[in-house]
Design a protein around this motif. Structure first.
Motif, PDB file in Angstrom:
ATOM      1  N   ALA A  81     -13.917  42.235  64.822  1.00  0.00           N
ATOM      2  CA  ALA A  81     -13.718  43.366  65.746  1.00  0.00           C
ATOM      3  C   ALA A  81     -15.026  43.713  66.444  1.00  0.00           C
ATOM      4  O   ALA A  81     -15.047  43.976  67.654  1.00  0.00           O
ATOM      5  N   LYS A  82     -16.139  43.717  65.705  1.00  0.00           N
ATOM      6  CA  LYS A  82     -17.446  43.990  66.307  1.00  0.00           C
ATOM      7  C   LYS A  82     -17.774  42.945  67.363  1.00  0.00           C
ATOM      8  O   LYS A  82     -18.264  43.266  68.441  1.00  0.00           O
ATOM      9  N   SER A  83     -17.514  41.710  67.039  1.00  0.00           N
ATOM     10  CA  SER A  83     -17.798  40.621  67.972  1.00  0.00           C
ATOM     11  C   SER A  83     -17.002  40.785  69.260  1.00  0.00           C
ATOM     12  O   SER A  83     -17.529  40.602  70.361  1.00  0.00           O
ATOM     13  N   GLU A  84     -15.728  41.133  69.128  1.00  0.00           N
ATOM     14  CA  GLU A  84     -14.887  41.342  70.302  1.00  0.00           C
ATOM     15  C   GLU A  84     -15.391  42.505  71.159  1.00  0.00           C
ATOM     16  O   GLU A  84     -15.265  42.491  72.375  1.00  0.00           O
ATOM     17  N   ARG A  85     -15.973  43.516  70.516  1.00  0.00           N
ATOM     18  CA  ARG A  85     -16.519  44.657  71.251  1.00  0.00           C
ATOM     19  C   ARG A  85     -17.916  44.363  71.786  1.00  0.00           C
ATOM     20  O   ARG A  85     -18.508  45.193  72.470  1.00  0.00           O
ATOM     21  N   GLY A  86     -18.475  43.237  71.398  1.00  0.00           N
ATOM     22  CA  GLY A  86     -19.825  42.884  71.840  1.00  0.00           C
ATOM     23  C   GLY A  86     -20.925  43.479  70.993  1.00  0.00           C
ATOM     24  O   GLY A  86     -22.101  43.397  71.352  1.00  0.00           O
ATOM     25  N   GLU A  87     -20.563  44.057  69.861  1.00  0.00           N
ATOM     26  CA  GLU A  87     -21.560  44.651  68.973  1.00  0.00           C
ATOM     27  C   GLU A  87     -22.161  43.577  68.073  1.00  0.00           C
ATOM     28  O   GLU A  87     -21.475  42.654  67.644  1.00  0.00           O
ATOM     29  N   ASP A  88     -23.429  43.740  67.776  1.00  0.00           N
ATOM     30  CA  ASP A  88     -24.134  42.822  66.881  1.00  0.00           C
ATOM     31  C   ASP A  88     -24.031  41.365  67.334  1.00  0.00           C
ATOM     32  O   ASP A  88     -24.023  40.456  66.516  1.00  0.00           O
ATOM     33  N   VAL A  89     -23.899  41.162  68.619  1.00  0.00           N
ATOM     34  CA  VAL A  89     -23.874  39.810  69.172  1.00  0.00           C
ATOM     35  C   VAL A  89     -25.233  39.562  69.800  1.00  0.00           C
ATOM     36  O   VAL A  89     -25.713  40.359  70.601  1.00  0.00           O
ATOM     37  N   HIS A  90     -25.851  38.470  69.425  1.00  0.00           N
ATOM     38  CA  HIS A  90     -27.172  38.144  69.938  1.00  0.00           C
ATOM     39  C   HIS A  90     -27.113  36.830  70.703  1.00  0.00           C
ATOM     40  O   HIS A  90     -26.449  35.888  70.282  1.00  0.00           O
ATOM     41  N   HIS A  91     -27.787  36.814  71.832  1.00  0.00           N
ATOM     42  CA  HIS A  91     -27.905  35.596  72.632  1.00  0.00           C
ATOM     43  C   HIS A  91     -29.376  35.214  72.619  1.00  0.00           C
ATOM     44  O   HIS A  91     -30.237  36.031  72.943  1.00  0.00           O
ATOM     45  N   ALA A  92     -29.647  33.996  72.221  1.00  0.00           N
ATOM     46  CA  ALA A  92     -31.040  33.574  72.103  1.00  0.00           C
ATOM     47  C   ALA A  92     -31.220  32.195  72.719  1.00  0.00           C
ATOM     48  O   ALA A  92     -30.298  31.378  72.744  1.00  0.00           O
ATOM     49  N   ARG A  93     -32.442  31.959  73.185  1.00  0.00           N
ATOM     50  CA  ARG A  93     -32.779  30.650  73.760  1.00  0.00           C
ATOM     51  C   ARG A  93     -32.966  29.604  72.668  1.00  0.00           C
ATOM     52  O   ARG A  93     -32.663  28.442  72.854  1.00  0.00           O
ATOM     53  N   ASN A  94     -33.493  30.054  71.530  1.00  0.00           N
ATOM     54  CA  ASN A  94     -33.734  29.148  70.410  1.00  0.00           C
ATOM     55  C   ASN A  94     -33.830  29.979  69.126  1.00  0.00           C
ATOM     56  O   ASN A  94     -33.688  31.202  69.152  1.00  0.00           O
ATOM     57  N   ALA A  95     -34.095  29.307  68.026  1.00  0.00           N
ATOM     58  CA  ALA A  95     -34.142  29.992  66.729  1.00  0.00           C
ATOM     59  C   ALA A  95     -35.247  31.038  66.685  1.00  0.00           C
ATOM     60  O   ALA A  95     -35.043  32.141  66.170  1.00  0.00           O
ATOM     61  N   ASP A  96     -36.425  30.724  67.246  1.00  0.00           N
ATOM     62  CA  ASP A  96     -37.522  31.686  67.235  1.00  0.00           C
ATOM     63  C   ASP A  96     -37.147  32.956  67.994  1.00  0.00           C
ATOM     64  O   ASP A  96     -37.453  34.067  67.551  1.00  0.00           O
ATOM     65  N   ASP A  97     -36.467  32.787  69.130  1.00  0.00           N
ATOM     66  CA  ASP A  97     -36.039  33.939  69.920  1.00  0.00           C
ATOM     67  C   ASP A  97     -35.037  34.783  69.124  1.00  0.00           C
ATOM     68  O   ASP A  97     -35.120  36.019  69.101  1.00  0.00           O
ATOM     69  N   LEU A  98     -34.114  34.138  68.441  1.00  0.00           N
ATOM     70  CA  LEU A  98     -33.138  34.858  67.630  1.00  0.00           C
ATOM     71  C   LEU A  98     -33.820  35.606  66.496  1.00  0.00           C
ATOM     72  O   LEU A  98     -33.535  36.787  66.251  1.00  0.00           O
ATOM     73  N   PHE A  99     -34.767  34.959  65.817  1.00  0.00           N
ATOM     74  CA  PHE A  99     -35.494  35.612  64.728  1.00  0.00           C
ATOM     75  C   PHE A  99     -36.271  36.826  65.245  1.00  0.00           C
ATOM     76  O   PHE A  99     -36.342  37.846  64.584  1.00  0.00           O
ATOM     77  N   ASP A 100     -36.839  36.719  66.441  1.00  0.00           N
ATOM     78  CA  ASP A 100     -37.554  37.850  67.031  1.00  0.00           C
ATOM     79  C   ASP A 100     -36.595  39.017  67.294  1.00  0.00           C
ATOM     80  O   ASP A 100     -36.916  40.169  67.023  1.00  0.00           O
ATOM     81  N   GLN A 101     -35.411  38.706  67.827  1.00  0.00           N
ATOM     82  CA  GLN A 101     -34.423  39.746  68.107  1.00  0.00           C
ATOM     83  C   GLN A 101     -33.972  40.457  66.818  1.00  0.00           C
ATOM     84  O   GLN A 101     -33.705  41.655  66.816  1.00  0.00           O
ATOM     85  N   LEU A 102     -33.894  39.697  65.743  1.00  0.00           N
ATOM     86  CA  LEU A 102     -33.435  40.247  64.467  1.00  0.00           C
ATOM     87  C   LEU A 102     -34.563  40.809  63.614  1.00  0.00           C
ATOM     88  O   LEU A 102     -34.350  41.239  62.498  1.00  0.00           O
ATOM     89  N   ASP A 103     -35.781  40.785  64.165  1.00  0.00           N
ATOM     90  CA  ASP A 103     -36.977  41.247  63.453  1.00  0.00           C
ATOM     91  C   ASP A 103     -37.155  40.536  62.115  1.00  0.00           C
ATOM     92  O   ASP A 103     -37.472  41.142  61.088  1.00  0.00           O
ATOM     93  N   ILE A 104     -36.948  39.236  62.153  1.00  0.00           N
ATOM     94  CA  ILE A 104     -37.123  38.426  60.939  1.00  0.00           C
ATOM     95  C   ILE A 104     -38.440  37.650  61.053  1.00  0.00           C
ATOM     96  O   ILE A 104     -38.737  37.041  62.024  1.00  0.00           O
TER      97      ILE A 104
END
Length: 128
Positions: free
Chosen positions: A105-128
């Motif tokens: 349901a969250k995904s369908e609403r666009g919540e907690d969906v991340h778009h990243a260029r690569n793994a490093d970008d995704l980790f940065d978005q998630l503060d990992i």
């Protein structure tokens, strides 16, 4: 035995209440958040009061002094243990379904969906 029986009945009431909650993904989200620490989870799912009560009831049945019971009584205890084991298994399935439904349901609403260029970008978005 009287106190043990009262406790067992109270625990089964808790299980019944939790079934109503776990069948509603929105309501169960709150339980998932409350049981967020690793020690409060088993198999990635909340070790909530319903699971604790089912496990307690199974242990109570296992601890009955079977030496004093007749064959029919032993068979009844074994059947009850099997039923409680299956109830816990089905409850875990309901937990997984509730949490999956909320994630979808969250995904369908666009919540907690991340778009990243690569793994490093995704980790940065998630503060990992």
């Amino acid at each position: 035995m009287d106190a043990s029986l009262k406790t067992a009945l109270q625990e089964l009431d808790v299980v019944e209440k939790h079934i109503g909650i776990v069948d509603d993904p929105v309501r169960y989200k709150a339980v998932d958040e409350v049981y967020s620490l690793p020690r409060s989870r088993k198999g990635g799912l909340p070790n909530d009061e319903a699971r604790q009560a089912l496990r307690s009831h199974y242990a109570r049945l296992s601890n009955m002094d079977k030496a004093r019971l007749g064959d029919v009584e032993k068979q009844l205890i074994d059947a009850r243990k099997s039923n409680i084991f299956q109830a816990e298994k089905l409850y875990r399935e309901r937990q997984a379904n509730a949490l999956t439904a909320e994630t979808l349901a969250k995904s369908e609403r666009g919540e907690d969906v991340h778009h990243a260029r690569n793994a490093d970008d995704l980790f940065d978005q998630l503060d990992i």
